[in-house]
Design a protein around this motif. Structure first.
Motif, PDB file in Angstrom:
ATOM      1  N   ASP A  57       0.848  -1.194   0.000  1.00  0.00           N
ATOM      2  CA  ASP A  57       0.000   0.000   0.000  1.00  0.00           C
ATOM      3  C   ASP A  57       0.881   1.241   0.000  1.00  0.00           C
ATOM      4  O   ASP A  57       1.888   1.270   0.734  1.00  0.00           O
ATOM      5  N   PRO A  58       0.573   2.253  -0.822  1.00  0.00           N
ATOM      6  CA  PRO A  58      -0.579   2.417  -1.691  1.00  0.00           C
ATOM      7  C   PRO A  58      -0.579   1.421  -2.870  1.00  0.00           C
ATOM      8  O   PRO A  58       0.487   1.101  -3.417  1.00  0.00           O
ATOM      9  N   GLU A  60      -1.436   1.794  -5.870  1.00  0.00           N
ATOM     10  CA  GLU A  60      -1.041   2.346  -7.166  1.00  0.00           C
ATOM     11  C   GLU A  60       0.446   2.134  -7.451  1.00  0.00           C
ATOM     12  O   GLU A  60       0.872   2.203  -8.606  1.00  0.00           O
ATOM     13  N   ILE A  61       1.226   1.875  -6.406  1.00  0.00           N
ATOM     14  CA  ILE A  61       2.647   1.559  -6.604  1.00  0.00           C
ATOM     15  C   ILE A  61       2.946   0.154  -6.072  1.00  0.00           C
ATOM     16  O   ILE A  61       4.049  -0.121  -5.625  1.00  0.00           O
ATOM     17  N   GLY A  62       1.935  -0.699  -6.137  1.00  0.00           N
ATOM     18  CA  GLY A  62       2.070  -2.059  -5.612  1.00  0.00           C
ATOM     19  C   GLY A  62       2.843  -2.975  -6.527  1.00  0.00           C
ATOM     20  O   GLY A  62       2.287  -3.904  -7.135  1.00  0.00           O
ATOM     21  N   TYR A  63       4.138  -2.733  -6.631  1.00  0.00           N
ATOM     22  CA  TYR A  63       5.014  -3.514  -7.500  1.00  0.00           C
ATOM     23  C   TYR A  63       6.086  -4.234  -6.676  1.00  0.00           C
ATOM     24  O   TYR A  63       6.274  -3.963  -5.488  1.00  0.00           O
ATOM     25  N   TYR A  64       6.794  -5.131  -7.373  1.00  0.00           N
ATOM     26  CA  TYR A  64       7.976  -5.777  -6.808  1.00  0.00           C
ATOM     27  C   TYR A  64       9.196  -4.955  -7.209  1.00  0.00           C
ATOM     28  O   TYR A  64       9.449  -4.749  -8.400  1.00  0.00           O
ATOM     29  N   TYR A  65       9.959  -4.499  -6.219  1.00  0.00           N
ATOM     30  CA  TYR A  65      11.105  -3.633  -6.475  1.00  0.00           C
ATOM     31  C   TYR A  65      12.410  -4.385  -6.220  1.00  0.00           C
ATOM     32  O   TYR A  65      12.553  -5.069  -5.207  1.00  0.00           O
ATOM     33  N   ARG A  66      13.339  -4.206  -7.138  1.00  0.00           N
ATOM     34  CA  ARG A  66      14.648  -4.830  -6.994  1.00  0.00           C
ATOM     35  C   ARG A  66      15.592  -3.874  -6.286  1.00  0.00           C
ATOM     36  O   ARG A  66      15.613  -2.683  -6.575  1.00  0.00           O
ATOM     37  N   ALA A  67      16.374  -4.402  -5.352  1.00  0.00           N
ATOM     38  CA  ALA A  67      17.269  -3.563  -4.553  1.00  0.00           C
ATOM     39  C   ALA A  67      18.610  -4.253  -4.352  1.00  0.00           C
ATOM     40  O   ALA A  67      18.710  -5.480  -4.394  1.00  0.00           O
ATOM     41  N   SER A  68      19.623  -3.433  -4.141  1.00  0.00           N
ATOM     42  CA  SER A  68      20.973  -3.946  -3.918  1.00  0.00           C
ATOM     43  C   SER A  68      21.349  -3.762  -2.448  1.00  0.00           C
ATOM     44  O   SER A  68      21.311  -2.640  -1.936  1.00  0.00           O
ATOM     45  N   TYR A  80      11.551 -12.422   7.926  1.00  0.00           N
ATOM     46  CA  TYR A  80      10.690 -11.852   6.895  1.00  0.00           C
ATOM     47  C   TYR A  80       9.802 -10.794   7.532  1.00  0.00           C
ATOM     48  O   TYR A  80       9.128 -11.052   8.535  1.00  0.00           O
ATOM     49  N   PHE A  81       9.808  -9.598   6.964  1.00  0.00           N
ATOM     50  CA  PHE A  81       8.997  -8.499   7.479  1.00  0.00           C
ATOM     51  C   PHE A  81       7.742  -8.367   6.620  1.00  0.00           C
ATOM     52  O   PHE A  81       7.820  -7.980   5.455  1.00  0.00           O
ATOM     53  N   GLU A  82       6.608  -8.709   7.204  1.00  0.00           N
ATOM     54  CA  GLU A  82       5.346  -8.653   6.474  1.00  0.00           C
ATOM     55  C   GLU A  82       4.514  -7.488   6.966  1.00  0.00           C
ATOM     56  O   GLU A  82       4.317  -7.292   8.163  1.00  0.00           O
ATOM     57  N   HIS A  83       4.013  -6.695   6.005  1.00  0.00           N
ATOM     58  CA  HIS A  83       3.172  -5.536   6.305  1.00  0.00           C
ATOM     59  C   HIS A  83       3.855  -4.611   7.308  1.00  0.00           C
ATOM     60  O   HIS A  83       3.225  -4.120   8.249  1.00  0.00           O
ATOM     61  N   THR A  84       5.132  -4.371   7.090  1.00  0.00           N
ATOM     62  CA  THR A  84       5.856  -3.417   7.925  1.00  0.00           C
ATOM     63  C   THR A  84       5.803  -2.046   7.267  1.00  0.00           C
ATOM     64  O   THR A  84       5.631  -1.931   6.045  1.00  0.00           O
ATOM     65  N   LEU A  85       5.942  -1.004   8.055  1.00  0.00           N
ATOM     66  CA  LEU A  85       5.881   0.349   7.506  1.00  0.00           C
ATOM     67  C   LEU A  85       7.221   0.770   6.909  1.00  0.00           C
ATOM     68  O   LEU A  85       8.284   0.460   7.452  1.00  0.00           O
ATOM     69  N   LEU A 177       3.062   8.687  -2.000  1.00  0.00           N
ATOM     70  CA  LEU A 177       2.733   8.967  -0.606  1.00  0.00           C
ATOM     71  C   LEU A 177       2.239  10.398  -0.444  1.00  0.00           C
ATOM     72  O   LEU A 177       1.280  10.661   0.290  1.00  0.00           O
ATOM     73  N   GLU A 178       2.880  11.321  -1.134  1.00  0.00           N
ATOM     74  CA  GLU A 178       2.467  12.726  -1.046  1.00  0.00           C
ATOM     75  C   GLU A 178       1.071  12.918  -1.626  1.00  0.00           C
ATOM     76  O   GLU A 178       0.255  13.648  -1.056  1.00  0.00           O
ATOM     77  N   ARG A 179       0.779  12.262  -2.752  1.00  0.00           N
ATOM     78  CA  ARG A 179      -0.547  12.391  -3.361  1.00  0.00           C
ATOM     79  C   ARG A 179      -1.644  11.874  -2.436  1.00  0.00           C
ATOM     80  O   ARG A 179      -2.775  12.382  -2.443  1.00  0.00           O
ATOM     81  N   ASN A 180      -1.306  10.842  -1.665  1.00  0.00           N
ATOM     82  CA  ASN A 180      -2.290  10.237  -0.773  1.00  0.00           C
ATOM     83  C   ASN A 180      -2.190  10.749   0.661  1.00  0.00           C
ATOM     84  O   ASN A 180      -2.857  10.210   1.554  1.00  0.00           O
ATOM     85  N   SER A 181      -1.377  11.788   0.859  1.00  0.00           N
ATOM     86  CA  SER A 181      -1.188  12.396   2.192  1.00  0.00           C
ATOM     87  C   SER A 181      -0.796  11.353   3.228  1.00  0.00           C
ATOM     88  O   SER A 181      -1.322  11.317   4.347  1.00  0.00           O
ATOM     89  N   LEU A 182       0.160  10.488   2.846  1.00  0.00           N
ATOM     90  CA  LEU A 182       0.640   9.435   3.731  1.00  0.00           C
ATOM     91  C   LEU A 182       2.085   9.684   4.134  1.00  0.00           C
ATOM     92  O   LEU A 182       2.867  10.243   3.357  1.00  0.00           O
ATOM     93  N   GLU A 183       2.429   9.281   5.338  1.00  0.00           N
ATOM     94  CA  GLU A 183       3.800   9.416   5.816  1.00  0.00           C
ATOM     95  C   GLU A 183       4.599   8.130   5.609  1.00  0.00           C
ATOM     96  O   GLU A 183       5.812   8.119   5.787  1.00  0.00           O
ATOM     97  N   SER A 184       3.914   7.044   5.236  1.00  0.00           N
ATOM     98  CA  SER A 184       4.608   5.765   5.082  1.00  0.00           C
ATOM     99  C   SER A 184       3.855   4.859   4.122  1.00  0.00           C
ATOM    100  O   SER A 184       2.647   5.013   3.906  1.00  0.00           O
TER     101      SER A 184
END
Length: 210
Positions: A57-58, A60-68, A80-85, A177-184
């Protein structure tokens, strides 16, 4: 015993492949055990250089992101961190005392690259109670280059995992996050992509990372 068993298998030709494959597998596991335990190298760094996380959540950006992951400092993922902020740092660079400390303990922090070393950013986040950090590139046009986060040789001990993502991913997350007025955002991390059905894998359409 081993040599006698091999000779017996070679004579009757009924079990050489099966027997030898079991022995070779056992030896391979012993070597792997030594590398992980004795050399103190996190297993996730051996099997996969990069790590994936999913934004829940949100949507609209609910994708899988690759990170290094950080190359030579910090810790690997031991759970495993599930539904963490994923809390946006304030200030965004994380190079001075964080102001939104009430939202940080037990969560991940999103910080922008620049103004200080990777180690200093992550050390401040850890001090504020974060369990992990995601750093995004400060170039919003960077859609493919995962920068290697390395130690700054100041001798600061880091005990949490940290990941680097491309600028386009980081800026899209922040703008959503800014569009949805969210901090996380809400994320799941790390994701083992091996067990995700191919038809369910949604990657950011703006990135060029394979």
């Amino acid at each position: 015993w081993y040599q006698r068993r091999v000779r017996a298998c070679q004579v009757n030709r009924k079990c050489p492949m099966r027997f030898l494959s079991v022995v070779e597998l056992a030896l391979s596991l012993l070597v792997l055990f030594y590398v992980i335990i004795c050399a103190e190298i996190p297993a996730w760094r051996i099997f996969d250089q990069d790590v994936y996380f999913k934004v829940v959540d949100p949507v609209e950006i609910g994708y899988y992101y690759r990170a290094s992951p950080a190359k030579d400092f910090g810790k690997g993922f031991n759970k495993y961190f599930e539904h963490t902020l994923l809390v946006v740092a304030d200030p965004i660079h994380g190079c001075s005392e964080l102001k939104n400390t009430d939202n940080i303990p037990g969560n991940f922090i999103l910080v922008e690259r620049g103004e200080c070393s990777f180690v200093e950013k992550i050390a401040r986040c850890e001090e504020a109670g974060a369990v992990g950090v995601i750093v995004y590139d400060n170039n919003p046009d960077n859609r493919s280059n995962l920068v290697a986060m390395i130690d700054d040789d100041r001798g600061v001990e880091i005990n949490i995992p940290s990941l680097f993502i491309v600028g386009s991913d980081g800026f899209h997350i922040r703008r959503a996050l800014e569009r949805n007025s969210l901090e996380s955002a809400i994320i799941n991390v790390p994701i083992n992509m091996t067990y995700v059905p191919e038809h369910q894998i949604r990657k950011p359409p703006w990135t060029k990372i394979v």
